[in-house]
Design an enzyme around this catalytic site. Structure first.
Site, PDB file in Angstrom:
ATOM      1  N   LYS A   1      12.875  40.821  38.752  1.00  0.00           N
ATOM      2  CA  LYS A   1      12.249  40.792  37.425  1.00  0.00           C
ATOM      3  C   LYS A   1      10.744  40.552  37.509  1.00  0.00           C
ATOM      4  CE  LYS A   1      12.947  38.940  32.805  1.00  0.00           C
ATOM      5  NZ  LYS A   1      13.701  37.991  31.971  1.00  0.00           N
TER       6      LYS A   1
ATOM      7  N   GLU B   1      28.524  50.841  33.742  1.00  0.00           N
ATOM      8  CA  GLU B   1      27.535  51.333  34.712  1.00  0.00           C
ATOM      9  C   GLU B   1      28.102  52.447  35.582  1.00  0.00           C
ATOM     10  OE1 GLU B   1      28.138  48.178  34.099  1.00  0.00           O
ATOM     11  OE2 GLU B   1      26.235  47.193  33.615  1.00  0.00           O
TER      12      GLU B   1
ATOM     13  N   MET C   1      49.496  63.104  41.599  1.00  0.00           N
ATOM     14  CA  MET C   1      49.378  63.435  43.014  1.00  0.00           C
ATOM     15  C   MET C   1      50.067  62.399  43.889  1.00  0.00           C
ATOM     16  SD  MET C   1      48.490  65.638  45.111  1.00  0.00           S
ATOM     17  CE  MET C   1      47.133  66.768  44.839  1.00  0.00           C
TER      18      MET C   1
ATOM     19  N   PHE D   1      21.840  32.848  38.819  1.00  0.00           N
ATOM     20  CA  PHE D   1      22.692  33.516  37.833  1.00  0.00           C
ATOM     21  C   PHE D   1      22.557  35.037  37.968  1.00  0.00           C
ATOM     22  CE2 PHE D   1      23.225  35.346  33.520  1.00  0.00           C
ATOM     23  CZ  PHE D   1      24.593  35.162  33.444  1.00  0.00           C
ATOM     24  N   GLN D   2      23.675  35.704  38.053  1.00  0.00           N
ATOM     25  CA  GLN D   2      23.745  37.160  38.192  1.00  0.00           C
ATOM     26  C   GLN D   2      22.982  37.704  39.386  1.00  0.00           C
ATOM     27  OE1 GLN D   2      23.034  38.955  34.284  1.00  0.00           O
ATOM     28  NE2 GLN D   2      25.239  38.846  33.940  1.00  0.00           N
TER      29      GLN D   2
HETATM   30  C1  LIG Z   1      39.666  55.127  41.791  1.00  0.00           C
HETATM   31  C2  LIG Z   1      40.874  55.688  42.441  1.00  0.00           C
HETATM   32  N1  LIG Z   1      42.003  54.941  42.517  1.00  0.00           N
HETATM   33  C3  LIG Z   1      43.107  55.445  43.106  1.00  0.00           C
HETATM   34  C4  LIG Z   1      43.110  56.701  43.642  1.00  0.00           C
HETATM   35  C5  LIG Z   1      44.357  57.247  44.328  1.00  0.00           C
HETATM   36  N2  LIG Z   1      44.864  58.414  43.602  1.00  0.00           N
HETATM   37  C6  LIG Z   1      44.599  59.680  44.000  1.00  0.00           C
HETATM   38  S1  LIG Z   1      45.224  60.818  42.973  1.00  0.00           S
HETATM   39  C7  LIG Z   1      45.905  59.649  41.978  1.00  0.00           C
HETATM   40  C8  LIG Z   1      46.671  60.030  40.759  1.00  0.00           C
HETATM   41  C9  LIG Z   1      45.812  60.583  39.709  1.00  0.00           C
HETATM   42  O1  LIG Z   1      46.564  60.646  38.528  1.00  0.00           O
HETATM   43  P1  LIG Z   1      46.070  61.460  37.275  1.00  0.00           P
HETATM   44  O2  LIG Z   1      44.649  61.157  36.991  1.00  0.00           O
HETATM   45  O3  LIG Z   1      47.025  61.262  36.165  1.00  0.00           O
HETATM   46  O4  LIG Z   1      46.069  62.949  37.802  1.00  0.00           O
HETATM   47  P2  LIG Z   1      47.262  63.919  38.235  1.00  0.00           P
HETATM   48  O5  LIG Z   1      47.399  63.798  39.720  1.00  0.00           O
HETATM   49  O6  LIG Z   1      48.493  63.498  37.507  1.00  0.00           O
HETATM   50  O7  LIG Z   1      46.743  65.249  37.836  1.00  0.00           O
HETATM   51  C10 LIG Z   1      45.636  58.380  42.468  1.00  0.00           C
HETATM   52  C11 LIG Z   1      46.118  57.125  41.875  1.00  0.00           C
HETATM   53  C12 LIG Z   1      41.910  57.429  43.547  1.00  0.00           C
HETATM   54  N3  LIG Z   1      41.789  58.654  44.055  1.00  0.00           N
HETATM   55  N4  LIG Z   1      40.829  56.913  42.929  1.00  0.00           N
END
Ligand SMILES: Cc1ncc(C[n+]2csc(CCOP(=O)(O)OP(=O)(O)O)c2C)c(N)n1
Lengths: 560, 160
Positions: free
Chosen positions: A161, A49, A472, A111-112
């Site tokens: 529903k 979803e 990052m 349920f749900q």
């Molecule tokens: C759903 C979610 N979980 C955690 C984060 C925290 N977060 C921000 S950037 C990042 C790393 C992203 O890694 P990647 O997709 O490999 O991208 P890169 O920075 O290596 O380009 C994380 C874990 C987030 N922004 N969103």
């Protein structure tokens, strides 16, 4: 003639011009899905979803129309929450429908059953639990109106529903009865503010326009912005959400400002004597420490949402309204200006501090990949991004020139957004090349949507900047946590080529810089979803960077 | 600074959640909140007492005004508003102290609504200050239970 709620639902969608929606069925939605079986609406079945709502969001951002999605009760509904919050933070018009247990089963842990009405209050512009079929049509009319009017945003409608199955007399087209708001400024005060802004522009020696997502959302605002900037010779910097609101190829463009903005944009903001914010909200990723932001400047704020004025920074003048209307008014009324000294100062900064990255022998720089995507698509592609370094490199190195072509989760920073959003964008704009610039971490958050793309022949390209890290976060650990890479190494990454092939998409692995251009060309030539797995420099960082909470003109750069 | 904000909203089951949720989500400090129907059965008046400086108040007003169900928001000035709260207070008594408690109640115009061998229950409506004064005097006897409504308020027409 009597009609079921489900039939009224489909008819009301059609009355709103909905021909595409994204969703995932379940028990309590059976009446509606049965009605959709022969309806002239293209329903895209996602594989999660969250994929459905991000796709609806990407569709909305790319087209300017309302994105529509649907999920079943309980877990289906809760799987929408991240997508609602994403759309809410970035003011995206989405109408989300959720199935709900029948009204007599509400409130007894059936349920749900999940209280999605309560859950979604803080992440929607408005929401409804429809308990009577007689209210359904009216609620849907309101929802579509609310989603797209004023400051846009997601609206959720929860549909038990039995509301879908009960038959009622064909309801008439409802008249909207939503409470009306008085205009925020009375005409006299508004005139005063307008005159003040014009005189501030007249007196400014070093003006800067700071344009946000409002310029993208307000149709044709970008044309008025260009006219205003050229006529009064005011350089323009955009936020991440504002990318495309002003051509980044234009000599007055400063590119993006803020944490990973260009040096010249941040210097210009630090030194300007007039800052005109339009459709922007002084987000902390833009301002750094607010007390240090644009300290030498008078501040003007143009926004559709009065609550944004004065929320973070006190302003000297403001106008409330559609960005397009306000910018047109200013462009008409403003007197031509020159600002030669200021423009040449900025040109000097641009020469002294261009965006740049190291070119290492035999190693693919992630920035180079983005540059090549820009080159090979002649800047014409719709770019979506995931979140992290990939997102910032995409923002820095893909020069956006038109609204609705740079689609990213700015406010919430949702990993896993970019790929489903790309699917939605491509379905909304089938004639455009659509690239998701991805990280290897983010892509795996909604990788299952490869099935959606392949089965529905949605020709999107996924460019993974594969650094083997949650890049990052690793960058922050490197800079601020003594290189202790706690839980940011993505050991156990799959073979993305095999994954792509497993889903029936094409996978291309690229390990050498010289293979980058041809891989992108080949991906573009395929009329099929393509995953390109670029093995990039694993520990490359995004620069410049403003350390969190600092002043934006104090930027870190790589140590040469 | 404390402010009394009077909010008129469309009356439907979810509306309180929307209003209250906004305050928690944006971390505004609510001191009290009271809701009840107005002269128009489709409209509810919510009276909210918040603390914060003028900037916070400005934000609160604007954010509340953005809620779809909100018909009107006003900042009622303390000195130009009629404010009331209702309290029901159960005080511990002995044969010796009962008379003093009733005496205090009389001075404040509080009604005795219940009495047992060792308690008296009083009811008083008044401004917050009057309620506090009463409580201060009752405290030494021992207040065993109390319920308060939170403030309701209307603008004073005579000072408009
Ligand atoms: C759903 C979610 N979980 C955690 C984060 C925290 N977060 C921000 S950037 C990042 C790393 C992203 O890694 P990647 O997709 O490999 O991208 P890169 O920075 O290596 O380009 C994380 C874990 C987030 N922004 N969103």
């Amino acid at each position: 003639m009597k009609k079921t709620g489900a039939k009224i639902f489909v008819e009301t969608l059609l009355e709103h011009g909905v021909n595409t929606m994204f969703g995932y069925p379940g028990g309590v939605l059976l009446p509606i899905y049965d009605e959709l079986y022969h309806a002239p609406i293209r329903h895209i079945l996602s594989r999660h979803e969250q994929g459905a709502i991000h796709a609806a969001d990407g569709y909305a951002r790319a087209t300017g129309k309302v994105g529509v999605c649907m999920a079943t009760s309980g877990p289906g509904a809760t799987n929408l929450v991240t997508g609602l919050a994403t759309a809410f933070m970035d003011s995206v018009p989405v109408v989300a429908f959720t199935g709900q247990v029948s009204t007599h089963l509400l409130g007894i842990d059936s349920f749900q059953e999940a209280d999605i009405y309560g859950i979604s209050i803080p992440v929607t512009k408005y929401n409804y639990l429809v308990k009577e079929t007689s209210r359904l049509k009216e609620v849907m009319y309101e929802a579509f109106h609310l989603a797209i009017s004023g400051r846009p945003g997601p609206v959720l409608i929860d549909l038990p529903k039995d509301v879908q199955t009960i038959q009622i007399d064909d309801p008439p087209v409802p008249a909207l009865t939503l409470p009306q708001r008085r205009p925020h400024l009375d005409p006299v005060e508004r005139d005063r503010q307008l005159e003040k802004i014009l005189s501030l522009i007249r007196d400014a020696k070093r003006p800067v326009i700071y344009a946000g997502g409002g310029v993208i959302k307000s149709d044709k605002a970008h044309e008025a912005l260009l006219r205003l900037a050229e006529k009064a010779q005011m350089p323009v910097t955009t936020t991440l959400m504002g990318k495309g609101g002003f051509p980044e190829t234009h000599s007055l463009s400063l590119g993006m400002l803020g944490m990973h903005g260009t040096r010249y944009a941040n210097y210009a903001v630090a030194k300007c004597d007039l800052l005109i914010a339009v459709g922007a909200r002084f987000d902390d990723r833009v301002t750094g420490e607010p007390s240090t932001f644009a300290k030498e400047a008078k501040i003007v704020h143009l926004d559709i949402d009065p609550a944004e004025v004065g929320k973070i920074i006190q302003v000297d003048a403001c106008l409330i309204g559609q960005a397009r209307d306000l910018l047109q008014e200013l462009a008409d009324r403003v007197e031509p200006q020159a600002h030669e000294e200021w423009i040449s100062q900025i040109a000097q900064w641009k020469r002294d501090f261009p965006l740049s990255y190291p070119k290492k022998e035999g190693v693919i720089s992630p920035q180079y990949v983005v540059e090549q995507i820009y080159e090979k698509t002649r800047g014409e592609a719709i770019i979506t991004t995931e979140v992290g370094q990939n997102q910032m490199w995409a923002a820095q190195y893909f020069k956006s020139t038109r609204p609705r072509t740079f689609i990213t989760s700015g406010g919430l920073g949702t990993m896993g957004y970019g790929f489903p959003a790309a699917i939605g964008a491509k379905i909304g704009c089938p004639d455009r090349i659509v690239f998701d610039i991805a990280g290897d971490g983010s892509f795996q958050m909604n990788i299952q949507e490869l099935a959606t793309a392949v089965y529905n022949k949605v020709n999107v390209k996924i460019a993974i900047l594969n650094n083997g890290f949650l890049g990052m976060v690793r960058q922050w650990q490197e800079l601020f946590y003594g290189r202790r890479y706690s839980q940011t190494t993505l050991n156990g990454n799959p073979d993305f080529i095999k994954i792509a092939e497993g889903y029936g998409a094409l996978g291309i692995r690229v390990e050498k810089p010289e293979d980058v251009p041809s891989a992108i060309e080949r991906a573009i030539a395929e009329d099929h979803p393509v995953v390109i797995d670029f093995h990039v420099d694993p520990e490359e960082n995004v620069y410049p960077m403003v350390p969190p909470g600092g002043a934006i003109h104090n930027m870190l750069d790589r140590k040469e | 600074m404390r402010h009394i904000i009077s909010v008129l909203v469309r009356n439907h089951p979810g509306v309180l959640s929307h209003v209250v949720g906004l305050f928690t989500r944006r971390s505004y400090n609510i001191e009290s909140l009271a809701a009840g129907v107005t002269e128009n059965p489709d409209v509810t008046r919510i009276t909210i007492v918040v603390t914060g400086d003028d900037l916070v108040l400005d934000q609160v007003m604007k954010q509340v005004n953005k809620l779809v169900d909100v018909l009107n928001v006003t900042d009622l000035k303390y000195d130009q508003a009629i404010t009331r709260e209702l309290a029901i207070i159960t005080v511990k008594t002995t044969l010796q102290t009962r008379g003093s408690v009733i005496e205090i109640a009389n001075v404040f115009g509080a009604k005795v609504v219940d009495m047992s061998e060792d308690t008296i229950t009083l009811e008083l409506s008044g401004t917050e200050r009057v309620l506090q004064n009463l409580m201060r005097l009752l405290n030494p006897f021992g207040i065993s239970e109390m319920a308060r409504t939170g403030m309701i308020a209307l603008a004073m027409k005579s000072s408009e």
